[in-house]
Design a protein around this motif. Structure first.
Motif, PDB file in Angstrom:
ATOM      1  N   SER A 116       0.731  -0.739  -0.145  1.00 57.18           N
ATOM      2  CA  SER A 116      -0.239  -0.355   0.035  1.00 57.18           C
ATOM      3  C   SER A 116       1.109   1.417  -0.364  1.00 57.18           C
ATOM      4  O   SER A 116       0.126   2.245   0.736  1.00 57.18           O
ATOM      5  N   MET A 117       2.089   1.252  -0.547  1.00 53.82           N
ATOM      6  CA  MET A 117       2.982   3.002  -0.504  1.00 53.82           C
ATOM      7  C   MET A 117       3.493   2.524  -2.199  1.00 53.82           C
ATOM      8  O   MET A 117       3.717   2.006  -2.977  1.00 53.82           O
ATOM      9  N   PRO A 118       3.181   4.061  -2.458  1.00 48.38           N
ATOM     10  CA  PRO A 118       3.201   4.479  -3.371  1.00 48.38           C
ATOM     11  C   PRO A 118       4.640   4.501  -4.378  1.00 48.38           C
ATOM     12  O   PRO A 118       4.908   5.810  -4.332  1.00 48.38           O
ATOM     13  N   VAL A 119       5.501   3.275  -4.662  1.00 51.61           N
ATOM     14  CA  VAL A 119       6.746   3.310  -3.998  1.00 51.61           C
ATOM     15  C   VAL A 119       6.824   3.304  -6.145  1.00 51.61           C
ATOM     16  O   VAL A 119       8.090   3.800  -6.433  1.00 51.61           O
ATOM     17  N   SER A 120       6.263   2.771  -6.659  1.00 55.18           N
ATOM     18  CA  SER A 120       6.561   2.942  -8.706  1.00 55.18           C
ATOM     19  C   SER A 120       6.649   3.847  -8.587  1.00 55.18           C
ATOM     20  O   SER A 120       5.474   4.857  -8.783  1.00 55.18           O
ATOM     21  N   SER A 121       7.051   4.484 -10.420  1.00 57.25           N
ATOM     22  CA  SER A 121       6.848   5.868 -10.511  1.00 57.25           C
ATOM     23  C   SER A 121       7.041   5.923 -12.334  1.00 57.25           C
ATOM     24  O   SER A 121       8.449   4.861 -12.937  1.00 57.25           O
ATOM     25  N   ASN A 122       6.999   6.440 -13.505  1.00 50.34           N
ATOM     26  CA  ASN A 122       7.441   6.335 -14.450  1.00 50.34           C
ATOM     27  C   ASN A 122       8.229   8.170 -15.084  1.00 50.34           C
ATOM     28  O   ASN A 122       7.663   9.255 -15.053  1.00 50.34           O
ATOM     29  N   PRO A 123       9.157   7.366 -16.195  1.00 49.53           N
ATOM     30  CA  PRO A 123       9.976   6.689 -16.396  1.00 49.53           C
ATOM     31  C   PRO A 123      10.489   5.777 -15.765  1.00 49.53           C
ATOM     32  O   PRO A 123      11.386   6.928 -14.837  1.00 49.53           O
ATOM     33  N   GLY A 124      11.148   5.581 -15.978  1.00 53.75           N
ATOM     34  CA  GLY A 124      12.324   4.479 -15.254  1.00 53.75           C
ATOM     35  C   GLY A 124      12.356   2.999 -15.282  1.00 53.75           C
ATOM     36  O   GLY A 124      11.446   1.968 -15.328  1.00 53.75           O
ATOM     37  N   GLY A 125      13.185   2.068 -14.740  1.00 55.09           N
ATOM     38  CA  GLY A 125      13.772   1.048 -13.372  1.00 55.09           C
ATOM     39  C   GLY A 125      12.589   0.696 -12.592  1.00 55.09           C
ATOM     40  O   GLY A 125      11.221   1.203 -12.074  1.00 55.09           O
ATOM     41  N   GLY A 126      12.762  -0.652 -12.664  1.00 55.77           N
ATOM     42  CA  GLY A 126      11.947  -1.304 -11.094  1.00 55.77           C
ATOM     43  C   GLY A 126      10.574  -1.146 -11.407  1.00 55.77           C
ATOM     44  O   GLY A 126      10.038  -1.543 -10.684  1.00 55.77           O
ATOM     45  N   PHE A 313       2.504   3.617  10.518  1.00 53.29           N
ATOM     46  CA  PHE A 313       3.975   4.573  10.403  1.00 53.29           C
ATOM     47  C   PHE A 313       4.277   3.528   8.811  1.00 53.29           C
ATOM     48  O   PHE A 313       5.275   2.914   9.553  1.00 53.29           O
ATOM     49  N   LYS A 314       3.789   3.907   8.001  1.00 50.45           N
ATOM     50  CA  LYS A 314       5.078   3.433   7.107  1.00 50.45           C
ATOM     51  C   LYS A 314       6.248   4.779   5.543  1.00 50.45           C
ATOM     52  O   LYS A 314       5.315   4.988   4.517  1.00 50.45           O
ATOM     53  N   PRO A 315       7.240   4.315   6.317  1.00 49.95           N
ATOM     54  CA  PRO A 315       8.276   5.526   5.262  1.00 49.95           C
ATOM     55  C   PRO A 315       8.260   4.386   4.187  1.00 49.95           C
ATOM     56  O   PRO A 315       8.579   3.092   4.290  1.00 49.95           O
ATOM     57  N   TYR A 316       9.024   5.157   2.698  1.00 50.90           N
ATOM     58  CA  TYR A 316       9.133   4.614   1.866  1.00 50.90           C
ATOM     59  C   TYR A 316      10.064   5.185   0.818  1.00 50.90           C
ATOM     60  O   TYR A 316      10.235   6.353   0.876  1.00 50.90           O
ATOM     61  N   TYR A 317      11.104   4.444   0.129  1.00 55.55           N
ATOM     62  CA  TYR A 317      11.861   5.519  -0.640  1.00 55.55           C
ATOM     63  C   TYR A 317      12.173   4.104  -1.255  1.00 55.55           C
ATOM     64  O   TYR A 317      13.283   3.350  -1.900  1.00 55.55           O
ATOM     65  N   LYS A 318      12.798   4.642  -3.304  1.00 53.83           N
ATOM     66  CA  LYS A 318      13.735   3.914  -3.988  1.00 53.83           C
ATOM     67  C   LYS A 318      14.444   5.440  -4.267  1.00 53.83           C
ATOM     68  O   LYS A 318      13.921   6.744  -4.607  1.00 53.83           O
ATOM     69  N   LYS A 319      15.478   4.601  -5.384  1.00 52.83           N
ATOM     70  CA  LYS A 319      16.024   5.182  -5.767  1.00 52.83           C
ATOM     71  C   LYS A 319      16.742   4.570  -7.116  1.00 52.83           C
ATOM     72  O   LYS A 319      16.970   3.561  -7.441  1.00 52.83           O
ATOM     73  N   ASP A 320      16.244   5.560  -8.068  1.00 53.57           N
ATOM     74  CA  ASP A 320      16.235   4.852  -9.760  1.00 53.57           C
ATOM     75  C   ASP A 320      17.418   5.186 -10.536  1.00 53.57           C
ATOM     76  O   ASP A 320      17.333   6.521 -11.235  1.00 53.57           O
ATOM     77  N   LYS A 321      18.074   4.350 -11.262  1.00 53.13           N
ATOM     78  CA  LYS A 321      19.170   5.054 -11.692  1.00 53.13           C
ATOM     79  C   LYS A 321      19.649   4.784 -13.347  1.00 53.13           C
ATOM     80  O   LYS A 321      19.426   3.593 -13.471  1.00 53.13           O
ATOM     81  N   GLY A 322      19.533   5.037 -14.579  1.00 51.82           N
ATOM     82  CA  GLY A 322      19.767   4.287 -15.432  1.00 51.82           C
ATOM     83  C   GLY A 322      19.187   5.055 -17.030  1.00 51.82           C
ATOM     84  O   GLY A 322      19.448   6.630 -16.840  1.00 51.82           O
ATOM     85  N   GLU A 323      19.462   4.888 -17.921  1.00 51.39           N
ATOM     86  CA  GLU A 323      19.623   5.240 -19.159  1.00 51.39           C
ATOM     87  C   GLU A 323      18.371   4.734 -20.413  1.00 51.39           C
ATOM     88  O   GLU A 323      18.721   3.201 -20.120  1.00 51.39           O
ATOM     89  N   TYR A 324      17.178   5.718 -20.644  1.00 53.12           N
ATOM     90  CA  TYR A 324      17.367   4.971 -21.905  1.00 53.12           C
ATOM     91  C   TYR A 324      17.763   5.191 -23.625  1.00 53.12           C
ATOM     92  O   TYR A 324      18.562   5.897 -23.741  1.00 53.12           O
TER      93      TYR A 324
END
Length: 745
Positions: A116-126, A313-324
């Motif tokens: 139930s945590m919104p960690v996905s995003s676009n564009p990118g990986g994961g 309490f629900k903390p979340y973190y995402k680090k996304d690095k790369g290339e298209y």
């Protein structure tokens, strides 16, 4: 009596004895680890409208790859997900290739959530950063959204929530080895420590490799995950999960509409295998790829202060690095370029909530959500490369900008309860949605290929720059249920979802000279943008007939501020603006459960209509004729079913998915034929194989009839057939077969 009670009664009576049906444990540590049913019990007393797919669905319907949750929820009514390959890894563009009730995702928000945590995003990986063996169940929310799920950069089409399989209280090890068509190989291992004092821990690692099903190129993916549960007493519990994902793969080429009319000839069309020697020839597979490393940490802290008071309490973190890397064609072939889109961004936030039970008829929840994510989108670092004698030569920037973070803050309040035959939930969220400012810089062939150097040396472009923009919106939700009989209930629910497209920036850059010649700044157009919202209403029934659950429903959506490419007479230009209204409605029917003693089934039927409610002026002298037309890539009819038949230790599961014809343009002139996909899953449960407690051998055949079909249409909802950015079409995966062995110790 619900389905679970029936099954347990069957077991007690010996009806489902081991020599008849190989049934696995229903509940472990409060979560379904090896559930029997495809879909979890429908509790008629719950104030929710969620379809939950169990681990049974996950293992059987996710195809051989076990890496994409969308392949499971694709068996739900109104969900259209047909990836370009059987692994489900290659998105056709820079967004999730999924439509729910005809709607597509907007902006840089992602569809899936983790716990139930919104960690996905676009564009990118994961996008496939959780091994599906580490998922206990998958919740699909496509109409009703409670206030504590209506989160992230966008929720317009709904959410797909993956519930992580928590560390086990028992020491155990799971090994999985798969192989199959196109040199597919996947290895997965998970080790659970069992209970060690107040702790439980698991660690998992997987590797996956696969050649593309068409053309040159491959997929390499590695996933590592660690989970820790700390439960010192009955009042406090902490669960922390860390994920490391590496995904590198080549993309598939697309077809034009004319080529889709001859799939026998063009079905296997893809990028060139040999590097071209002609200048400006960008058709080469190794210039169309992506490579991302993603690190994600999510946690859930629970404090049961009293029997009636719960703090989470629900903390979340995402680090996304790369290339298209991707090819960009131009009407002037001399301007054909290969684009390198560098992405380096973070997503982080937290959800805090306090729940108090006054009585069964009145429960309260008050909370606050904070979400922050770096762009893209929009893009800030896109380098251009010209092809000279078969080699890439740096040719300036397609996009050069500095962008501020997007910030979403949402306090929310919800009341729920049950009294007599009624149950309800009513909530409201007040959202402050802040879209980050953009500082754009001039880009030309003399600019350094180093981004930081280019920003320092390039001239600031005031025409293409904008300030922070903030939207403030109320997001209400309401669920009303009525228990008509012991085995049936009626319900009505309403919720408002939201989304925001950021493609005005790229449109302005592509046509900057035209805008500047008319004295129009991006800020002037930016100021007219509005948040897109959808008011969604469902009417339905939940009916338990013995071990079968039926769920017929009707739905309607009123969409405001939908983006459309319009002509603005005050500026004498065309640009994407939030001026459209759209209307969606349809009917769904889902059913699942047991037929007799050894047959289980899952069924999903749907009818969907989704269209603009008005025409738009497309130039100074013409108006579009699109009112009432079905939007692109939105099939009106879909039907899906899976049936499992158990014979001793064997399980046979054929599945069928039908998708009706679709259009590639909003004028409904580019029609794509309907298609039907037939898959087959066969499993055998052995005991004591290589010292394991139990082993499941599985064979899966996908697209048995080798159907030639279009999987995904890459098109904006308002795209016209004559548009300069014409729709493109991707073919689906051909026939393939896969084998696996899953050993549990």
């Amino acid at each position: 009596m619900n389905k679970k009670s029936i099954v347990l009664s069957f077991i007690t009576a010996g009806i489902l004895a081991a020599n008849q049906i190989s049934i696995e444990q229903i509940v472990v540590n409060g979560v379904q680890e090896d559930a029997y049913f495809f879909v979890d019990d429908t509790n008629l007393s719950d104030a929710k409208n969620i379809q939950t797919f169990t681990s049974r669905s996950i293992s059987t319907l996710s195809t051989h790859a076990n890496m994409n949750s969308y392949t499971v929820i694709a068996f739900s009514p109104s969900v259209n997900f047909t990836p370009a390959d059987a692994a489900g890894s290659n998105e056709p563009s820079f967004h999730d290739p999924i439509r729910i009730r005809g709607k597509s995702q907007t902006g840089p928000g992602g569809v899936f959530m983790i716990n139930s945590m919104p960690v996905s995003s676009n564009p990118g990986g994961g996008k496939q950063m959780v091994d599906i063996q580490n998922i206990a169940s998958i919740d699909l929310l496509k109409g009703y959204m409670s206030v504590d799920k209506n989160l992230g950069f966008s929720s317009l089409i709904g959410k797909v929530n993956m519930n992580i399989l928590a560390p086990s209280e028992e020491t155990k090890t799971t090994l999985l080895q798969s192989f199959g068509s196109d040199n597919f190989q996947r290895t997965f291992i998970r080790v659970d420590s069992g209970k060690i004092g107040d702790f439980r821990v698991f660690g998992s690692l997987s590797t996956l490799s696969n050649n593309k099903t068409k053309g040159a190129g491959d997929l390499e993916r590695t996933n590592a995950m660690v989970g820790v549960s700390y439960n010192p007493n009955d009042t406090f519990q902490t669960d922390i999960y860390a994920i490391k994902n590496s995904d590198e793969h080549h993309n598939y080429d697309s077809l034009t509409y004319q080529q889709t009319q001859d799939l026998k000839r063009y079905f296997n069309k893809d990028y060139a295998t040999i590097k071209p020697t002609t200048s400006n020839d960008i058709n080469y597979y190794d210039w169309n790829k992506q490579d991302f490393d993603t690190t994600t940490v999510v946690a859930n802290l629970k404090l049961q202060a009293t029997l009636d008071d719960l703090v989470t309490f629900k903390p979340y973190y995402k680090k996304d690095k790369g290339e298209y890397w991707f090819s960009r064609e131009n009407a002037d072939v001399s301007k054909n370029r290969v684009i390198n889109w560098d992405i380096d961004h973070e997503v982080y936030g937290a959800i805090a909530a306090y729940e108090h039970i006054f009585s069964p008829a009145l429960k309260s929840k008050i909370g606050y959500s904070y979400h922050r994510q770096e762009p893209p989108g929009p893009a800030s670092d896109q380098k251009k490369y010209a092809v000279v004698d078969g080699e890439l030569v740096f040719n300036g920037y397609a996009t050069l900008a500095k962008t501020d973070d997007h910030i979403i803050q949402s306090p929310f309040l919800e009341f729920s309860g049950k009294f007599e035959r009624f149950n309800y939930s009513a909530g409201v969220q007040y959202q402050t949605f802040e879209v980050g400012a953009i500082k754009s810089y001039a880009s030309d062939a003399s600019t350094s290929s180093d981004y930081d150097t280019a920003i320092t040396s390039a001239a600031f472009d005031p025409y293409s720059s904008v300030d922070t923009k903030t939207f403030k919106t109320y997001l209400p939700s309401l669920y009303l249920g009525y228990r008509a009989t012991e085995n049936s209930a009626l319900y009505m629910d309403y919720s408002r979802t939201y989304g925001f497209d950021v493609n005005l920036f790229s449109t302005y850059l592509n046509k900057r000279s035209n805008f500047v010649s008319k004295g129009v700044t991006l800020q002037e157009l930016w100021d007219t943008l509005e948040l897109e919202t959808s008011d969604n209403i469902d009417f339905g029934a939940k009916i338990n007939l013995g071990a079968i659950t039926l769920n017929p429903s009707l739905f309607v959506s009123f969409v405001k501020n939908k983006q459309a490419n319009i002509y603005d007479s005050s500026y004498n230009v065309n640009y994407p603006a939030n001026v459209g209204d759209a209307f969606g409605y349809g009917a769904e029917f889902s059913a699942s459960g047991l037929i007799g003693e050894n047959t289980e089934f899952l069924l999903g039927l749907s009818y969907n209509r989704y269209s603009y409610s008005q025409n738009f002026q497309s130039s100074a002298a013409s108006t579009t004729d699109i009112k009432g037309n079905q939007l692109p890539d939105a099939p009106k009819y879909m039907a899906k079913t899976a049936i499992s038949y158990y014979l001793g230790k064997w399980s046979f599961t054929p599945s069928i998915r039908y998708t009706s014809s679709r259009y590639g343009d909003v004028e409904n002139t580019q029609k794509i034929d309907a298609f039907t996909l037939v898959d087959m899953d066969i499993s055998y449960k052995a005991s004591s194989f290589m010292g394991s407690k139990n082993t499941i051998f599985r064979a899966t055949a996908t697209n048995i009839t080798d159907e030639k079909y279009i999987s995904t249409i890459n098109a904006a909802d308002n795209i016209l057939a004559a548009s300069t950015t014409a729709s493109t079409y991707q073919t689906g995966a051909p026939f393939a077969i896969y084998f696996s062995a899953n050993l549990k110790y």
